[in-house]
Design a protein around this motif. Structure first.
Motif, PDB file in Angstrom:
ATOM      1  N   THR A 210       0.834  -1.207   0.000  1.00 56.17           N
ATOM      2  CA  THR A 210       0.000   0.000   0.000  1.00 56.17           C
ATOM      3  C   THR A 210       0.863   1.249   0.000  1.00 56.17           C
ATOM      4  OG1 THR A 210      -1.770  -1.166   1.171  1.00 56.17           O
ATOM      5  CG2 THR A 210      -1.784   1.246   1.269  1.00 56.17           C
ATOM      6  N   ALA A 211       1.934   1.240   0.802  1.00 56.22           N
ATOM      7  CA  ALA A 211       2.844   2.395   0.840  1.00 56.22           C
ATOM      8  C   ALA A 211       3.536   2.595  -0.504  1.00 56.22           C
ATOM      9  CB  ALA A 211       3.882   2.190   1.950  1.00 56.22           C
ATOM     10  N   LEU A 212       3.912   1.507  -1.150  1.00 58.51           N
ATOM     11  CA  LEU A 212       4.550   1.618  -2.463  1.00 58.51           C
ATOM     12  C   LEU A 212       3.592   2.178  -3.501  1.00 58.51           C
ATOM     13  CD1 LEU A 212       6.555  -1.733  -2.498  1.00 58.51           C
ATOM     14  CD2 LEU A 212       7.546   0.545  -2.770  1.00 58.51           C
ATOM     15  N   ARG A 213       2.342   1.756  -3.455  1.00 57.96           N
ATOM     16  CA  ARG A 213       1.364   2.281  -4.424  1.00 57.96           C
ATOM     17  C   ARG A 213       1.116   3.768  -4.197  1.00 57.96           C
ATOM     18  NH1 ARG A 213      -3.222  -2.345  -5.334  1.00 57.96           N
ATOM     19  NH2 ARG A 213      -3.694  -0.971  -7.079  1.00 57.96           N
ATOM     20  N   ALA A 214       1.046   4.184  -2.942  1.00 56.36           N
ATOM     21  CA  ALA A 214       0.882   5.609  -2.650  1.00 56.36           C
ATOM     22  C   ALA A 214       2.106   6.398  -3.097  1.00 56.36           C
ATOM     23  CB  ALA A 214       0.632   5.806  -1.151  1.00 56.36           C
ATOM     24  N   ALA A 215       3.290   5.822  -2.892  1.00 56.38           N
ATOM     25  CA  ALA A 215       4.520   6.493  -3.319  1.00 56.38           C
ATOM     26  C   ALA A 215       4.556   6.657  -4.832  1.00 56.38           C
ATOM     27  CB  ALA A 215       5.736   5.700  -2.843  1.00 56.38           C
ATOM     28  N   PHE A 216       4.122   5.621  -5.545  1.00 57.82           N
ATOM     29  CA  PHE A 216       4.104   5.710  -7.012  1.00 57.82           C
ATOM     30  C   PHE A 216       3.170   6.824  -7.473  1.00 57.82           C
ATOM     31  CE2 PHE A 216       2.835   4.552 -11.301  1.00 57.82           C
ATOM     32  CZ  PHE A 216       4.053   4.172 -11.880  1.00 57.82           C
ATOM     33  N   GLN A 217       2.017   6.945  -6.836  1.00 55.24           N
ATOM     34  CA  GLN A 217       1.080   8.011  -7.194  1.00 55.24           C
ATOM     35  C   GLN A 217       1.676   9.385  -6.933  1.00 55.24           C
ATOM     36  OE1 GLN A 217      -1.063   6.127  -9.220  1.00 55.24           O
ATOM     37  NE2 GLN A 217      -2.308   7.893  -8.605  1.00 55.24           N
ATOM     38  N   MET A 218       2.403   9.513  -5.819  1.00 57.05           N
ATOM     39  CA  MET A 218       3.030  10.796  -5.513  1.00 57.05           C
ATOM     40  C   MET A 218       4.116  11.130  -6.526  1.00 57.05           C
ATOM     41  SD  MET A 218       4.773  12.067  -1.958  1.00 57.05           S
ATOM     42  CE  MET A 218       5.557  13.687  -1.842  1.00 57.05           C
ATOM     43  N   GLY A 234      10.813  10.722   0.758  1.00 55.50           N
ATOM     44  CA  GLY A 234      11.728  10.140   1.727  1.00 55.50           C
ATOM     45  C   GLY A 234      11.574  10.718   3.116  1.00 55.50           C
ATOM     46  N   GLU A 235      11.172  11.971   3.200  1.00 55.12           N
ATOM     47  CA  GLU A 235      10.983  12.625   4.495  1.00 55.12           C
ATOM     48  C   GLU A 235       9.699  12.175   5.177  1.00 55.12           C
ATOM     49  OE1 GLU A 235      11.046  16.659   3.288  1.00 55.12           O
ATOM     50  OE2 GLU A 235      13.245  16.774   3.118  1.00 55.12           O
ATOM     51  N   GLU A 236       8.747  11.663   4.388  1.00 53.47           N
ATOM     52  CA  GLU A 236       7.431  11.346   4.929  1.00 53.47           C
ATOM     53  C   GLU A 236       7.197   9.859   5.191  1.00 53.47           C
ATOM     54  OE1 GLU A 236       4.710  12.902   2.083  1.00 53.47           O
ATOM     55  OE2 GLU A 236       5.289  15.010   2.422  1.00 53.47           O
ATOM     56  N   THR A 237       7.885   8.977   4.460  1.00 56.36           N
ATOM     57  CA  THR A 237       7.544   7.557   4.508  1.00 56.36           C
ATOM     58  C   THR A 237       8.109   6.846   5.726  1.00 56.36           C
ATOM     59  OG1 THR A 237       7.517   5.518   3.214  1.00 56.36           O
ATOM     60  CG2 THR A 237       9.559   6.793   3.185  1.00 56.36           C
ATOM     61  N   VAL A 242       9.853   1.916   0.272  1.00 49.74           N
ATOM     62  CA  VAL A 242       9.752   3.253  -0.333  1.00 49.74           C
ATOM     63  C   VAL A 242      11.074   3.990  -0.187  1.00 49.74           C
ATOM     64  CG1 VAL A 242       8.573   5.475  -0.239  1.00 49.74           C
ATOM     65  CG2 VAL A 242       7.264   3.350   0.034  1.00 49.74           C
ATOM     66  N   ARG A 243      11.725   3.851   0.966  1.00 47.30           N
ATOM     67  CA  ARG A 243      13.038   4.499   1.145  1.00 47.30           C
ATOM     68  C   ARG A 243      14.044   3.989   0.119  1.00 47.30           C
ATOM     69  NH1 ARG A 243      12.157   3.517   6.824  1.00 47.30           N
ATOM     70  NH2 ARG A 243      11.459   5.421   7.885  1.00 47.30           N
ATOM     71  N   GLU A 244      13.949   2.715  -0.207  1.00 48.26           N
ATOM     72  CA  GLU A 244      14.855   2.153  -1.210  1.00 48.26           C
ATOM     73  C   GLU A 244      14.666   2.842  -2.567  1.00 48.26           C
ATOM     74  OE1 GLU A 244      15.962  -2.183  -3.228  1.00 48.26           O
ATOM     75  OE2 GLU A 244      14.582  -2.080  -1.524  1.00 48.26           O
ATOM     76  N   ILE A 245      13.418   3.096  -2.937  1.00 50.84           N
ATOM     77  CA  ILE A 245      13.143   3.811  -4.185  1.00 50.84           C
ATOM     78  C   ILE A 245      13.709   5.227  -4.117  1.00 50.84           C
ATOM     79  CG2 ILE A 245      11.315   4.790  -5.625  1.00 50.84           C
ATOM     80  CD1 ILE A 245       9.636   2.335  -4.984  1.00 50.84           C
ATOM     81  N   VAL A 246      13.490   5.895  -2.994  1.00 49.33           N
ATOM     82  CA  VAL A 246      13.993   7.270  -2.830  1.00 49.33           C
ATOM     83  C   VAL A 246      15.506   7.309  -2.950  1.00 49.33           C
ATOM     84  CG1 VAL A 246      14.226   9.169  -1.196  1.00 49.33           C
ATOM     85  CG2 VAL A 246      12.021   8.007  -1.449  1.00 49.33           C
ATOM     86  N   GLU A 247      16.194   6.407  -2.273  1.00 50.95           N
ATOM     87  CA  GLU A 247      17.663   6.386  -2.338  1.00 50.95           C
ATOM     88  C   GLU A 247      18.154   6.104  -3.750  1.00 50.95           C
ATOM     89  OE1 GLU A 247      18.746   3.499   0.559  1.00 50.95           O
ATOM     90  OE2 GLU A 247      18.170   4.774   2.276  1.00 50.95           O
TER      91      GLU A 247
END
Length: 261
Positions: A210-218, A234-237, A242-247
């Motif tokens: 669910t967090a990954l899907r929300a991150a993709f939408q953002m 990265g500041e919000e998750t 999701v952090r892995e995607i941000v990094e």
């Protein structure tokens, strides 16, 4: 002494053959090759150059492993190919050694499946449990992280990074970096979602998906440039995925990113 070498195979002086290796008919092993324990070569396999093949790897007929890079800048310098353990390398696969300009070594991790006709070019860095489907190709200097699947007849442009757990559909040209767990398809490579099937098979929790899907939408629809959205994400998750995607997005890259449509 426990290796089985067919009488028609050519194993040049200096080659190191591990215990319990099986070398089939008409194989050719160069003088600087090192085969680990239990490596199996079917018939007509060529392994040359400074090439190391890890334990329990199987290489099928007509594969050519460790040849010089297909790069006009290559002038015969000493470079290497390192292949990990338990790989399955099918018919007609080619894997080239590195170049001085790219670090001097091509690396392939453990437990990969490289289907018939695949190509791994000079200085590519391929992770563990990677699957390259028939006739797919990695250009020079690519970085392919763990658990990536590249569909059949697909190509990955030089210097492109593909993040962990991503999947590339068949007959796709990938010219820019792909975020971890991304799903890319269409002839000119569109980031079309997340590899949800792969995430579920891996047992990733519902909360993380669910967090990954929300991150993709953002990333697709948030305000600001793509890198700015990633930094804010990265500041919000609270999700490590999701952090892995941000990094990955904020890391070093020689290409632009495929961004959500």
């Amino acid at each position: 002494m426990s290796a089985q070498i067919h009488p028609s195979a050519v194993v040049e002086d200096g080659a190191q053959i591990g215990e319990e290796c099986v070398i089939g008919p008409f194989c050719h092993i160069g003088p600087k090759v090192v085969l680990g324990r239990g490596v199996t070569l079917r018939s007509h396999v060529v392994i040359t150059g400074q090439t190391t093949v890890g334990d329990d790897t199987t290489i099928f007929s007509f594969a050519v492993i460790g040849e010089v890079p297909q790069d006009l800048k290559f002038k015969g310098e000493e470079t290497r190919l390192e292949i990990g353990k338990r790989n399955r390398i099918r018919e007609h696969v080619t894997m080239n050694a590195g170049t001085d300009g790219g670090g001097g070594v091509t690396r392939v991790g453990d437990d990969g499946l490289f289907m018939a006709g695949c190509h791994v070019a000079h200085d590519a860095q391929v992770g563990d449990r990677v699957i390259l489907v028939n006739n797919s190709a990695l250009a020079g200097h690519c970085i392919i992280e763990d658990d990536v699947i590249v569909g059949g007849l697909s190509g990955v442009h030089q210097f492109v990074r593909i993040g962990r757990g991503a999947i590339i559909g068949a007959v796709t040209m990938v010219t820019n970096d792909v975020i971890p767990y991304g799903l890319v398809q269409a002839p000119r490579g569109v980031l079309d979602g997340l590899n949800l099937v792969g995430l579920k098979r891996k047992g990733v929790s519902r909360a993380d998906i669910t967090a990954l899907r929300a991150a993709f939408q953002m990333l697709a629809q948030g305000e600001g440039a793509f890198a700015e959205r990633a930094k804010r994400l990265g500041e919000e998750t609270q999700s490590d995925y999701v952090r892995e995607i941000v990094e990955f997005i904020l890391g070093d890259s020689d290409r632009h990113f495929l961004t959500p449509g």
